[in-house]
Design a protein around this motif. Structure first.
Motif, short mmCIF file in Angstrom:
data_model
loop_
_atom_site.label_atom_id
_atom_site.label_comp_id
_atom_site.label_asym_id
_atom_site.label_seq_id
_atom_site.Cartn_x
_atom_site.Cartn_y
_atom_site.Cartn_z
N MET A 92 38.03 22.81 36.22
CA MET A 92 38.01 24.26 35.98
C MET A 92 36.70 24.90 36.42
N ILE A 93 35.81 24.12 37.03
CA ILE A 93 34.52 24.67 37.42
C ILE A 93 34.68 25.74 38.51
N LYS A 94 35.81 25.67 39.23
CA LYS A 94 36.20 26.72 40.17
C LYS A 94 37.57 27.24 39.77
N ASP A 95 37.95 28.38 40.33
CA ASP A 95 39.26 28.93 39.98
C ASP A 95 40.36 28.15 40.69
N PRO A 96 41.64 28.40 40.38
CA PRO A 96 42.74 27.62 40.96
C PRO A 96 42.85 27.71 42.48
N TRP A 97 42.18 28.68 43.11
CA TRP A 97 42.17 28.80 44.57
C TRP A 97 40.90 28.19 45.16
N ASP A 98 40.20 27.44 44.31
CA ASP A 98 38.98 26.71 44.73
C ASP A 98 37.85 27.66 45.11
N ASN A 99 37.80 28.82 44.48
CA ASN A 99 36.70 29.77 44.67
C ASN A 99 35.84 29.83 43.40
N GLU A 100 34.60 30.23 43.57
CA GLU A 100 33.71 30.37 42.42
C GLU A 100 34.20 31.48 41.49
N TRP A 101 34.06 31.26 40.20
CA TRP A 101 34.34 32.32 39.23
C TRP A 101 33.29 33.42 39.39
N ARG A 102 33.71 34.66 39.21
CA ARG A 102 32.78 35.79 39.22
C ARG A 102 32.30 36.03 37.78
N TYR A 103 30.98 36.14 37.62
CA TYR A 103 30.40 36.24 36.27
C TYR A 103 29.20 37.17 36.32
N ASN A 104 29.15 38.09 35.38
CA ASN A 104 28.06 39.06 35.35
C ASN A 104 27.68 39.38 33.91
N VAL A 105 26.39 39.59 33.66
CA VAL A 105 25.89 39.85 32.30
C VAL A 105 24.98 41.08 32.29
N LEU A 106 25.20 41.93 31.30
CA LEU A 106 24.34 43.08 31.02
C LEU A 106 23.92 43.00 29.55
N SER A 107 22.99 43.85 29.16
CA SER A 107 22.60 43.93 27.75
C SER A 107 22.29 45.37 27.38
N ARG A 108 22.37 45.64 26.09
CA ARG A 108 22.01 46.98 25.60
C ARG A 108 21.56 46.86 24.15
N LYS A 109 20.76 47.80 23.72
CA LYS A 109 20.29 47.84 22.35
C LYS A 109 21.29 48.64 21.51
N VAL A 110 21.66 48.06 20.36
CA VAL A 110 22.57 48.75 19.43
C VAL A 110 21.98 48.65 18.03
N ARG A 111 22.32 49.61 17.21
CA ARG A 111 21.83 49.62 15.83
C ARG A 111 23.00 49.28 14.90
#
Length: 299
Positions: A92-111
């Motif tokens: 599962m390290i790649k998707d079923p079409w043998d391509n890399e998974w797309r992954y993105n991370v953001l952050s924000r401050k919340v109270r």
């Protein structure tokens, strides 16, 4: 003549049989082609289902990694989840079409409950059968709020908000318990000193006037107090009391044991270490005299 006619009919029947065979072959070919399309359709559907399962497995692993290992940031990439053992199925390290998974991370401050925390936002998706990324990664929180996977892409979103909410509740409860235990400790030591004076040897030796025990600091002593205050634990133990090193994990764990709390309270839910000060307000006249104020914070 009759023989000629019979031979001609035989030839015509042979022609008819040949035509039937050709029709049968054509029909068989069409059926075979239809079967091939069906098989390809099933294969693609299984890949789509595999991608749907894959993004959910990654999402669950991402949450577990954050809760139990990284604590203060999401995994830097998908491979980290495999390398750290949070996903064991290496296929599962790649998707079923043998391509890399797309992954993105953001952050924000919340109270949350008047407590400012960092919430992490992630998107996880496969570019699908065509391998073309139709779902650009969000670059700010507003885009993350409205992000969805497009066309043949397959994906999901993830936020640590619920974890942060739970952690804030745990943090506030933990901090309150520590404060209460420090107050209980100080009160108990004061009553102990009051009961032992003037009979106790230390009450006559230091200070000379027995009622001066009221000038003692009854909190567990931290290494951050340089005011010259007199600690009851130091006097009562003949100078062999424990001085707790603020911000040191082992010393803070020992302080928790002294207070009757779990050692893990030396850390907060984000794995920041406890910083303890037994005489917090020292920028005042006579900081070595009561009233004394203790403080705790995790850093």
């Amino acid at each position: 003549m009759l023989s000629h006619i019979c031979n001609k009919l035989k030839n015509q029947q042979g022609a008819m049989f040949g035509m039937d065979a050709r029709i049968a072959l054509i029909i068989a070919s069409v059926l075979a082609a239809t079967g091939g399309v069906t098989m390809m359709s099933k294969l693609e559907r299984s890949r789509v289902e595999g991608a749907e399962i894959g993004v959910q497995v990654i999402k669950d692993a991402l949450e577990n990694h954050y809760k139990t290992k990284s604590f203060n940031s999401l995994a830097p990439d998908i491979r980290t989840l495999f390398e750290d053992g949070f996903i064991e199925e290496m296929s599962m390290i790649k998707d079923p079409w043998d391509n890399e998974w797309r992954y993105n991370v953001l952050s924000r401050k919340v109270r949350i409950n008047d407590f400012l925390v960092t919430e992490y936002l992630a998107t996880i998706h496969s570019a699908g059968k065509d391998g073309v990324d139709d779902s650009p990664a969000p670059t700010f929180e507003g885009e993350w709020n409205t992000w969805q996977y497009l066309n043949d892409d397959i994906g999901t979103k993830y936020s640590t908000f619920e974890i942060e909410k739970s952690r804030v509740t745990e943090y506030q409860g933990r901090a309150k318990l520590i404060v209460n235990k420090l107050e209980d400790y100080s009160s108990a030591k004061y009553l102990e000193a009051e009961a032992e004076c003037p009979e106790a040897d230390w009450c006559y030796n230091f200070p000379l006037d027995g009622d001066k025990y009221t000038d003692f600091n009854f909190y567990p002593q931290s290494n951050t107090d340089n005011s010259g205050a007199t600690y009851y634990d130091d006097v009562a133990s003949g100078g062999s009391n424990t001085v707790y090193v603020s911000g040191d994990n082992l010393s803070m764990a020992e302080l928790m044991k002294t207070l009757g709390l779990p050692e893990e309270f030396a850390y907060d839910p984000w794995k920041r270490i406890l910083v303890y000060d037994s005489n917090f307000v020292q920028d005042r006249p006579n900081p070595n005299k009561p009233p004394f104020s203790a403080s705790i914070i995790y850093e």
